[in-house]
Design an enzyme around this catalytic site. Structure first.
Site, PDB file in Angstrom:
ATOM      1  N   HIS A  79      12.946  -2.287   2.108  1.00  0.00           N
ATOM      2  CA  HIS A  79      12.267  -0.691   2.506  1.00  0.00           C
ATOM      3  C   HIS A  79      13.442   0.602   2.009  1.00  0.00           C
ATOM      4  CE1 HIS A  79       9.241  -2.870   5.348  1.00  0.00           C
ATOM      5  NE2 HIS A  79      10.768  -3.598   5.686  1.00  0.00           N
ATOM      6  N   ILE A  80      12.163   1.128   1.433  1.00  0.00           N
ATOM      7  CA  ILE A  80      12.967   2.780   0.770  1.00  0.00           C
ATOM      8  C   ILE A  80      13.661   3.038   1.833  1.00  0.00           C
ATOM      9  CG2 ILE A  80      12.460   4.589  -0.244  1.00  0.00           C
ATOM     10  CD1 ILE A  80      10.182   3.057  -2.196  1.00  0.00           C
ATOM     11  N   SER A  81      12.809   3.856   3.191  1.00  0.00           N
ATOM     12  CA  SER A  81      13.189   4.643   3.764  1.00  0.00           C
ATOM     13  C   SER A  81      14.660   3.690   5.667  1.00  0.00           C
ATOM     14  CB  SER A  81      11.922   5.007   4.292  1.00  0.00           C
ATOM     15  OG  SER A  81      11.415   4.110   5.301  1.00  0.00           O
ATOM     16  N   GLU A  95      13.072  -8.231   1.631  1.00  0.00           N
ATOM     17  CA  GLU A  95      12.638  -7.850   2.600  1.00  0.00           C
ATOM     18  C   GLU A  95      13.344  -6.230   1.930  1.00  0.00           C
ATOM     19  OE1 GLU A  95      12.325  -7.645   6.503  1.00  0.00           O
ATOM     20  OE2 GLU A  95      10.875  -5.736   6.312  1.00  0.00           O
ATOM     21  N   ALA A 153       3.307  -0.899   4.690  1.00  0.00           N
ATOM     22  CA  ALA A 153       2.433  -0.853   6.226  1.00  0.00           C
ATOM     23  C   ALA A 153       2.445  -1.986   6.909  1.00  0.00           C
ATOM     24  CB  ALA A 153       1.131   0.444   6.060  1.00  0.00           C
ATOM     25  N   ARG A 159      12.552   5.060  12.709  1.00  0.00           N
ATOM     26  CA  ARG A 159      11.873   5.441  12.469  1.00  0.00           C
ATOM     27  C   ARG A 159      10.715   5.246  13.988  1.00  0.00           C
ATOM     28  NH1 ARG A 159       9.052   5.884   6.950  1.00  0.00           N
ATOM     29  NH2 ARG A 159       7.851   6.827   7.789  1.00  0.00           N
ATOM     30  N   ARG A 167       4.657  11.565  -1.723  1.00  0.00           N
ATOM     31  CA  ARG A 167       3.692  11.072  -0.318  1.00  0.00           C
ATOM     32  C   ARG A 167       5.455  10.858   0.334  1.00  0.00           C
ATOM     33  NH1 ARG A 167       4.382   4.753   0.911  1.00  0.00           N
ATOM     34  NH2 ARG A 167       4.167   5.129   3.170  1.00  0.00           N
ATOM     35  N   ASP A 187       2.809 -15.709   6.265  1.00  0.00           N
ATOM     36  CA  ASP A 187       2.598 -16.631   5.842  1.00  0.00           C
ATOM     37  C   ASP A 187       2.549 -16.961   4.722  1.00  0.00           C
ATOM     38  OD1 ASP A 187       2.032 -17.638   8.249  1.00  0.00           O
ATOM     39  OD2 ASP A 187      -0.549 -17.168   8.938  1.00  0.00           O
ATOM     40  N   HIS A 196       4.607  -4.912   9.073  1.00  0.00           N
ATOM     41  CA  HIS A 196       4.098  -4.483  10.260  1.00  0.00           C
ATOM     42  C   HIS A 196       3.260  -4.834  11.260  1.00  0.00           C
ATOM     43  CE1 HIS A 196       7.158  -1.481   9.825  1.00  0.00           C
ATOM     44  NE2 HIS A 196       6.705  -0.998   8.723  1.00  0.00           N
ATOM     45  N   ARG A 212       7.228   0.756  14.011  1.00  0.00           N
ATOM     46  CA  ARG A 212       7.793   0.133  12.731  1.00  0.00           C
ATOM     47  C   ARG A 212       9.217  -0.456  12.503  1.00  0.00           C
ATOM     48  NH1 ARG A 212       5.228   3.890   8.858  1.00  0.00           N
ATOM     49  NH2 ARG A 212       5.135   5.720   9.301  1.00  0.00           N
ATOM     50  N   ASN A 266       8.174  -5.249  -1.781  1.00  0.00           N
ATOM     51  CA  ASN A 266       8.269  -4.047  -0.058  1.00  0.00           C
ATOM     52  C   ASN A 266       6.996  -3.763   0.389  1.00  0.00           C
ATOM     53  OD1 ASN A 266       8.082  -1.779   1.581  1.00  0.00           O
ATOM     54  ND2 ASN A 266       9.008   0.386   0.218  1.00  0.00           N
ATOM     55  N   PRO A 282       0.826  -1.498  -0.344  1.00  0.00           N
ATOM     56  CA  PRO A 282      -0.005   0.882   0.496  1.00  0.00           C
ATOM     57  C   PRO A 282       1.009   1.441   0.182  1.00  0.00           C
ATOM     58  CG  PRO A 282      -0.051  -1.018   2.366  1.00  0.00           C
ATOM     59  CD  PRO A 282       0.887  -2.329   1.075  1.00  0.00           C
ATOM     60  N   ASN A 283       0.769   2.356  -0.427  1.00  0.00           N
ATOM     61  CA  ASN A 283       1.252   3.044  -1.096  1.00  0.00           C
ATOM     62  C   ASN A 283       2.254   3.534  -1.556  1.00  0.00           C
ATOM     63  OD1 ASN A 283      -0.880   4.868   0.389  1.00  0.00           O
ATOM     64  ND2 ASN A 283      -0.064   3.433   2.301  1.00  0.00           N
ATOM     65  N   TYR A 318      11.163   9.081   1.119  1.00  0.00           N
ATOM     66  CA  TYR A 318      10.460   8.327   0.129  1.00  0.00           C
ATOM     67  C   TYR A 318      11.510   8.691  -0.983  1.00  0.00           C
ATOM     68  CZ  TYR A 318       7.298   6.479   3.477  1.00  0.00           C
ATOM     69  OH  TYR A 318       7.323   5.243   4.760  1.00  0.00           O
TER      70      TYR A 318
HETATM   71  C1  DQA Z   1       8.074   1.330   3.847  1.00  0.00           C
HETATM   72  C2  DQA Z   1       7.991   1.465   5.306  1.00  0.00           C
HETATM   73  C3  DQA Z   1       7.021   1.553   5.957  1.00  0.00           C
HETATM   74  O1  DQA Z   1       7.175   1.572   7.054  1.00  0.00           O
HETATM   75  C4  DQA Z   1       5.991   2.252   4.949  1.00  0.00           C
HETATM   76  O2  DQA Z   1       4.533   1.841   6.303  1.00  0.00           O
HETATM   77  C5  DQA Z   1       5.463   1.857   3.741  1.00  0.00           C
HETATM   78  C6  DQA Z   1       7.019   2.177   3.163  1.00  0.00           C
HETATM   79  C7  DQA Z   1       9.787   2.138   3.016  1.00  0.00           C
HETATM   80  O3  DQA Z   1       9.962   1.438   2.075  1.00  0.00           O
HETATM   81  O4  DQA Z   1       9.850   2.926   3.678  1.00  0.00           O
HETATM   82  O5  DQA Z   1       4.823   2.290   3.374  1.00  0.00           O
HETATM   83  O6  DQA Z   1       8.377  -0.209   3.655  1.00  0.00           O
END
Ligand code: DQA
Length: 142
Positions: free
Chosen positions: A99-101, A97, A76, A106, A17, A86, A79, A110, A73, A9-10, A22
């Site tokens: 994560h961009i950030s 896995e 959210a 944080r 965003r 599963d 978490h 997270r 990725n 998501p997002n 990001y």
């Molecule tokens: C994220 C970090 C997550 O905590 C956040 O909810 C995201 C992006 C990242 O790519 O840093 O949506 O996965």
């Protein structure tokens, strides 16, 4: 070699965003970057994004007998989602896995990653390049 790149998501809102976390590049930029990288390396990539947990589970299941590696990725859902954990455990395909950030710097919420339990590697805080590093890691593993 075939890799599924799955975004939660997002992540379709990249470039809009929270650019401090990001960056300014868009989701389309990410897709193009991955496609070009995989083209150069002779890797087949299927790139997918959804804002819906069940759709992400469906896509992970679709990787079974269909992909040699998964880069994910989960946004959210990282978490919160035992269902995504599963699903990755079910297909038993090497998964990285991303994560961009730099999630470890944080908020407390997270700091939990369910999916990490099923992943061979985690990359955080390398921006969009983290996806390419994840793909290279899986390709080397082959
Ligand atoms: C994220 C970090 C997550 O905590 C956040 O909810 C995201 C992006 C990242 O790519 O840093 O949506 O996965």
């Amino acid at each position: 070699m075939k890799i599924f790149v799955i975004n939660g998501p997002n992540l379709n809102m990249l470039g809009i965003r929270e650019p401090d976390h990001y960056g300014k590049e868009t989701y389309s930029d990410l897709v193009e970057m991955i496609k070009e990288h995989c083209r150069q390396k002779g890797i087949e990539a299927e790139i997918y994004q959804s804002n819906h947990e069940g759709d992400l589970v469906d896509k992970i299941q679709a990787a079974y007998n269909n992909a040699d590696g998964i880069v994910i990725n989960p946004g959210a859902y990282t978490h919160t989602s035992i269902a995504i954990l599963d699903a990755v455990k079910s297909v038993n395909i090497p998964t990285v896995e991303v994560h961009i950030s730099r999630v470890e710097e944080r908020e407390d919420f997270r700091q939990i990653s369910y999916i990490r339990l099923a992943c061979v590697k985690t990359i955080t805080g390398h921006g969009l390049k983290g996806y390419l590093e994840a793909i290279d890691f899986l390709a080397e593993d082959k």
